[in-house]
Write a protein that holds these residues in place. Structure first.
Motif, PDB file in Angstrom:
ATOM      1  N   TYR A  29       0.832  -1.196   0.000  1.00 20.55           N
ATOM      2  CA  TYR A  29       0.000   0.000   0.000  1.00 20.55           C
ATOM      3  C   TYR A  29       0.870   1.250   0.000  1.00 20.55           C
ATOM      4  O   TYR A  29       1.901   1.295   0.659  1.00 20.55           O
ATOM      5  N   VAL A  30       0.437   2.261  -0.744  1.00 19.52           N
ATOM      6  CA  VAL A  30       1.043   3.586  -0.707  1.00 19.52           C
ATOM      7  C   VAL A  30      -0.047   4.489  -0.129  1.00 19.52           C
ATOM      8  O   VAL A  30      -0.897   5.000  -0.848  1.00 19.52           O
ATOM      9  N   TYR A  31      -0.028   4.624   1.180  1.00 15.83           N
ATOM     10  CA  TYR A  31      -1.092   5.331   1.877  1.00 15.83           C
ATOM     11  C   TYR A  31      -1.179   6.798   1.463  1.00 15.83           C
ATOM     12  O   TYR A  31      -2.272   7.339   1.335  1.00 15.83           O
ATOM     13  N   ALA A  32      -0.040   7.452   1.246  1.00 18.77           N
ATOM     14  CA  ALA A  32      -0.042   8.876   0.891  1.00 18.77           C
ATOM     15  C   ALA A  32      -0.772   9.126  -0.423  1.00 18.77           C
ATOM     16  O   ALA A  32      -1.325  10.200  -0.641  1.00 18.77           O
ATOM     17  N   GLU A  33      -0.786   8.129  -1.316  1.00 16.01           N
ATOM     18  CA  GLU A  33      -1.430   8.277  -2.616  1.00 16.01           C
ATOM     19  C   GLU A  33      -2.718   7.462  -2.731  1.00 16.01           C
ATOM     20  O   GLU A  33      -3.277   7.345  -3.830  1.00 16.01           O
ATOM     21  N   SER A  34      -3.173   6.863  -1.637  1.00  9.73           N
ATOM     22  CA  SER A  34      -4.381   6.022  -1.635  1.00  9.73           C
ATOM     23  C   SER A  34      -4.325   4.994  -2.766  1.00  9.73           C
ATOM     24  O   SER A  34      -5.258   4.856  -3.551  1.00  9.73           O
ATOM     25  N   THR A  35      -3.213   4.267  -2.813  1.00  9.51           N
ATOM     26  CA  THR A  35      -2.986   3.303  -3.892  1.00  9.51           C
ATOM     27  C   THR A  35      -2.552   1.955  -3.324  1.00  9.51           C
ATOM     28  O   THR A  35      -1.746   1.887  -2.400  1.00  9.51           O
ATOM     29  N   ALA A  36      -3.106   0.895  -3.888  1.00  7.82           N
ATOM     30  CA  ALA A  36      -2.671  -0.465  -3.589  1.00  7.82           C
ATOM     31  C   ALA A  36      -1.922  -0.977  -4.810  1.00  7.82           C
ATOM     32  O   ALA A  36      -2.395  -0.824  -5.940  1.00  7.82           O
ATOM     33  N   VAL A  37      -0.754  -1.562  -4.609  1.00  7.46           N
ATOM     34  CA  VAL A  37       0.057  -2.071  -5.715  1.00  7.46           C
ATOM     35  C   VAL A  37       0.124  -3.588  -5.594  1.00  7.46           C
ATOM     36  O   VAL A  37       0.578  -4.121  -4.584  1.00  7.46           O
ATOM     37  N   LEU A  38      -0.340  -4.278  -6.620  1.00  7.99           N
ATOM     38  CA  LEU A  38      -0.332  -5.732  -6.660  1.00  7.99           C
ATOM     39  C   LEU A  38       0.583  -6.169  -7.792  1.00  7.99           C
ATOM     40  O   LEU A  38       0.390  -5.798  -8.939  1.00  7.99           O
ATOM     41  N   GLY A  39       1.603  -6.944  -7.441  1.00  8.37           N
ATOM     42  CA  GLY A  39       2.562  -7.379  -8.452  1.00  8.37           C
ATOM     43  C   GLY A  39       3.050  -8.790  -8.191  1.00  8.37           C
ATOM     44  O   GLY A  39       2.534  -9.479  -7.300  1.00  8.37           O
ATOM     45  N   PRO A  40       4.042  -9.225  -8.956  1.00  7.29           N
ATOM     46  CA  PRO A  40       4.585 -10.576  -8.779  1.00  7.29           C
ATOM     47  C   PRO A  40       5.110 -10.771  -7.353  1.00  7.29           C
ATOM     48  O   PRO A  40       5.446  -9.812  -6.664  1.00  7.29           O
ATOM     49  N   LEU A  41       5.184 -12.003  -6.924  1.00 12.62           N
ATOM     50  CA  LEU A  41       5.668 -12.338  -5.592  1.00 12.62           C
ATOM     51  C   LEU A  41       7.055 -11.750  -5.378  1.00 12.62           C
ATOM     52  O   LEU A  41       7.966 -11.953  -6.182  1.00 12.62           O
ATOM     53  N   ALA A  42       7.203 -10.986  -4.299  1.00 18.64           N
ATOM     54  CA  ALA A  42       8.483 -10.359  -3.981  1.00 18.64           C
ATOM     55  C   ALA A  42       9.521 -11.428  -3.630  1.00 18.64           C
ATOM     56  O   ALA A  42       9.177 -12.516  -3.160  1.00 18.64           O
ATOM     57  N   THR A  43      10.771 -11.097  -3.842  1.00 19.45           N
ATOM     58  CA  THR A  43      11.850 -12.039  -3.552  1.00 19.45           C
ATOM     59  C   THR A  43      11.899 -12.371  -2.072  1.00 19.45           C
ATOM     60  O   THR A  43      12.110 -13.514  -1.692  1.00 19.45           O
ATOM     61  N   SER A  49       4.094  -5.796   3.695  1.00 18.08           N
ATOM     62  CA  SER A  49       3.477  -6.230   2.445  1.00 18.08           C
ATOM     63  C   SER A  49       2.755  -7.546   2.714  1.00 18.08           C
ATOM     64  O   SER A  49       2.971  -8.193   3.733  1.00 18.08           O
ATOM     65  N   TYR A  50       1.887  -7.912   1.804  1.00 17.24           N
ATOM     66  CA  TYR A  50       1.065  -9.099   1.979  1.00 17.24           C
ATOM     67  C   TYR A  50       1.222 -10.006   0.770  1.00 17.24           C
ATOM     68  O   TYR A  50       1.087  -9.559  -0.364  1.00 17.24           O
ATOM     69  N   ASP A  51       1.492 -11.284   1.018  1.00 17.45           N
ATOM     70  CA  ASP A  51       1.585 -12.269  -0.055  1.00 17.45           C
ATOM     71  C   ASP A  51       0.204 -12.864  -0.273  1.00 17.45           C
ATOM     72  O   ASP A  51      -0.473 -13.230   0.693  1.00 17.45           O
ATOM     73  N   LEU A  52      -0.230 -12.930  -1.529  1.00 15.36           N
ATOM     74  CA  LEU A  52      -1.566 -13.424  -1.845  1.00 15.36           C
ATOM     75  C   LEU A  52      -1.501 -14.578  -2.836  1.00 15.36           C
ATOM     76  O   LEU A  52      -0.651 -14.599  -3.731  1.00 15.36           O
ATOM     77  N   CYS A  53      -2.440 -15.514  -2.702  1.00 16.38           N
ATOM     78  CA  CYS A  53      -2.576 -16.601  -3.671  1.00 16.38           C
ATOM     79  C   CYS A  53      -3.264 -16.044  -4.918  1.00 16.38           C
ATOM     80  O   CYS A  53      -3.729 -14.897  -4.929  1.00 16.38           O
ATOM     81  N   ALA A  54      -3.358 -16.840  -5.962  1.00 22.20           N
ATOM     82  CA  ALA A  54      -3.962 -16.385  -7.220  1.00 22.20           C
ATOM     83  C   ALA A  54      -5.419 -15.962  -7.021  1.00 22.20           C
ATOM     84  O   ALA A  54      -5.856 -14.948  -7.557  1.00 22.20           O
ATOM     85  N   GLN A  55      -6.180 -16.721  -6.238  1.00 16.14           N
ATOM     86  CA  GLN A  55      -7.597 -16.412  -6.033  1.00 16.14           C
ATOM     87  C   GLN A  55      -7.774 -15.071  -5.318  1.00 16.14           C
ATOM     88  O   GLN A  55      -8.577 -14.239  -5.735  1.00 16.14           O
ATOM     89  N   HIS A  56      -7.033 -14.841  -4.253  1.00 17.02           N
ATOM     90  CA  HIS A  56      -7.181 -13.594  -3.504  1.00 17.02           C
ATOM     91  C   HIS A  56      -6.588 -12.402  -4.260  1.00 17.02           C
ATOM     92  O   HIS A  56      -7.077 -11.283  -4.120  1.00 17.02           O
ATOM     93  N   ALA A  57      -5.567 -12.629  -5.056  1.00 19.50           N
ATOM     94  CA  ALA A  57      -5.005 -11.543  -5.874  1.00 19.50           C
ATOM     95  C   ALA A  57      -6.020 -11.117  -6.938  1.00 19.50           C
ATOM     96  O   ALA A  57      -6.181  -9.926  -7.216  1.00 19.50           O
TER      97      ALA A  57
END
Length: 131
Positions: A29-43, A49-57
């Protein structure tokens, strides 16, 4: 309990409660910009940050007025590269060459310390190593 292996072939579970699926995406989340960023699994698993399965993503929703940035997801999970495999092999070699824990310790006589009087509480103390 979340299982985290940050060496070749990371296996992490979805952060959603009661979900036992493998994570495929990371949400930040980027709270200052009211933005959620969803991308590939982080290293690496990060605390904010939150790791999500395919269904929840796929079914992710955000509060009204927020924006979701969905980064391109890879079509297949990344395969371990030569650097990952070399690092794993070096770690195994290092662990195998280290002296066993029983060889590192010297046998010393046990220290009983003073016996507390009846009805008194015992407290932990730091003792200096006599050597």
């Amino acid at each position: 309990m979340r299982l985290i292996w940050d060496v070749a072939g990371a296996i992490r579970q979805c952060s959603r409660s009661a979900c036992r699926q493998s994570a495929v995406a990371t949400l930040t989340y980027v709270y200052a910009e009211s933005t959620a960023v969803l991308g590939p699994l982080a290293t690496y698993a990060e605390p904010h940050s939150y790791d999500l399965c395919a269904q929840h993503a796929e079914s992710l929703t955000v509060p009204r007025g927020w924006e979701v940035m969905r980064l391109a997801m890879p079509s297949s999970p990344p395969q371990p590269g030569p650097d990952d495999l070399l690092a794993l092999a070096n770690a195994v070699r290092e662990a195998a060459s280290a002296p066993a824990a029983s060889e590192q310790r010297t046998i010393r006589a046990p220290f009983d310390g003073p016996v507390p009087a009846e009805g008194t509480r015992r407290h932990l103390r730091i003792l200096r190593d006599p050597s």
